[in-house]
Design a protein around this motif. Sequence first.
Motif, mmCIF file in Angstrom:
data_model
loop_
_atom_site.group_PDB
_atom_site.id
_atom_site.type_symbol
_atom_site.label_atom_id
_atom_site.label_comp_id
_atom_site.label_asym_id
_atom_site.label_seq_id
_atom_site.Cartn_x
_atom_site.Cartn_y
_atom_site.Cartn_z
ATOM 1 N N SER A 117 86.833 50.513 17.813
ATOM 2 C CA SER A 117 85.700 50.462 18.716
ATOM 3 C C SER A 117 85.665 48.898 19.154
ATOM 4 O O SER A 117 85.676 47.949 18.298
ATOM 5 N N PHE A 118 84.888 48.693 20.389
ATOM 6 C CA PHE A 118 84.866 47.286 20.830
ATOM 7 C C PHE A 118 83.732 47.277 21.931
ATOM 8 O O PHE A 118 82.873 46.705 21.901
ATOM 9 N N ASP A 119 84.256 48.064 23.045
ATOM 10 C CA ASP A 119 83.305 47.945 24.452
ATOM 11 C C ASP A 119 81.921 48.143 23.983
ATOM 12 O O ASP A 119 80.992 47.195 24.504
ATOM 13 N N ILE A 120 81.385 49.373 23.400
ATOM 14 C CA ILE A 120 79.916 49.493 23.320
ATOM 15 C C ILE A 120 79.247 48.812 22.626
ATOM 16 O O ILE A 120 78.252 48.108 22.761
ATOM 17 N N ILE A 121 80.021 48.377 21.265
ATOM 18 C CA ILE A 121 79.456 47.135 20.295
ATOM 19 C C ILE A 121 79.230 45.849 20.872
ATOM 20 O O ILE A 121 78.368 45.319 21.096
ATOM 21 N N TYR A 122 80.167 45.481 21.643
ATOM 22 C CA TYR A 122 80.336 44.142 22.450
ATOM 23 C C TYR A 122 78.953 43.973 23.417
ATOM 24 O O TYR A 122 78.171 43.096 23.634
ATOM 25 N N ILE A 123 78.817 45.291 24.405
ATOM 26 C CA ILE A 123 77.820 45.189 25.271
ATOM 27 C C ILE A 123 76.375 45.377 24.692
ATOM 28 O O ILE A 123 75.462 44.859 24.931
#
Length: 299
Positions: free
Chosen positions: A236-242
């Motif tokens: 996971s990356f996208d959701i957490i970064y945003i």
Amino acid sequence: MGLSHRRPAVVKLRGLTGWLFVAPALAFYAVFVLRPIALTVQYSLYDWDGIGPSTWVGPANYGKVFTDPDLFDSLVNAVKLIVFFSAIPVVLGLAIAATIRRIAASRLALIARTVLFLPQVIPLVAAGIAWSWLLASTGVINQLLSLVGLGGVTRAWLGDFATALPAVGMIGAWVLLGLCTLLLLAGMSKIDPALYEAARLDGAGAWREFVSITVPSLRQEIAVCVTVTVIAALASFDIIYISTQGGPGNTTMVPGLQIFYLAFSEREVGMASALAVVLMVLVIACALPIQWFAKDGNR
């Protein structure tokens, strides 16, 4: 004799022709997958800022991954997210797919499939922004809680140390629920209706049909759903970064985001590479047993 000598030559020619068709894909895979993996492993053995000279440190970077609390906790957070990204979508997906299957002929089933799959066509960046607004201290979620008399439990869900990781996990569960539901629904369409008719003749109810027929028949589909969602949790990356950028503190920091920060903010390319290799091994270690379990169940 002439024909017997020609047959091996024909078979060999066909084999070479097959390799010629496969060669472009193999070359692409080698250049864009195998080579980056090999370079990542190489970089993980050096202390390097990505620009200047590198220093050989051997496995020291790997040791730091497991001894540095910030790096190790990111791995722990990724494992915790498996509960939200994998367990919840698969379990709820089974229940929802079974319900939709029973009302397959109605218009409500079509609407349900469309609504559930909608998160798959929405960019994850847009989903993260929307959920950040919904879960803010003045967002819609808190406003609804206040309207029903639960104002005491309102908080900045993504900014609270106790709720930030579960809140991010619920966003991931929402994104993956539709995919799991449709995969399982497709699997249910292949089950022989005669099995359900025989079960009803024996006096089986809806729950017994679900447990004894539906779930065992969906072994492969469940394995696919679990594999995809587990990988989504670990990578996971996208959701957490945003939504949180790893905060508050490091409560929602995950390996993908940590690798990004190490490589591009702190210029620790060697450490980032070591964490990437550990993450790759963790993904493989989680995915392979699931695939073996699915294959053993079909023997």
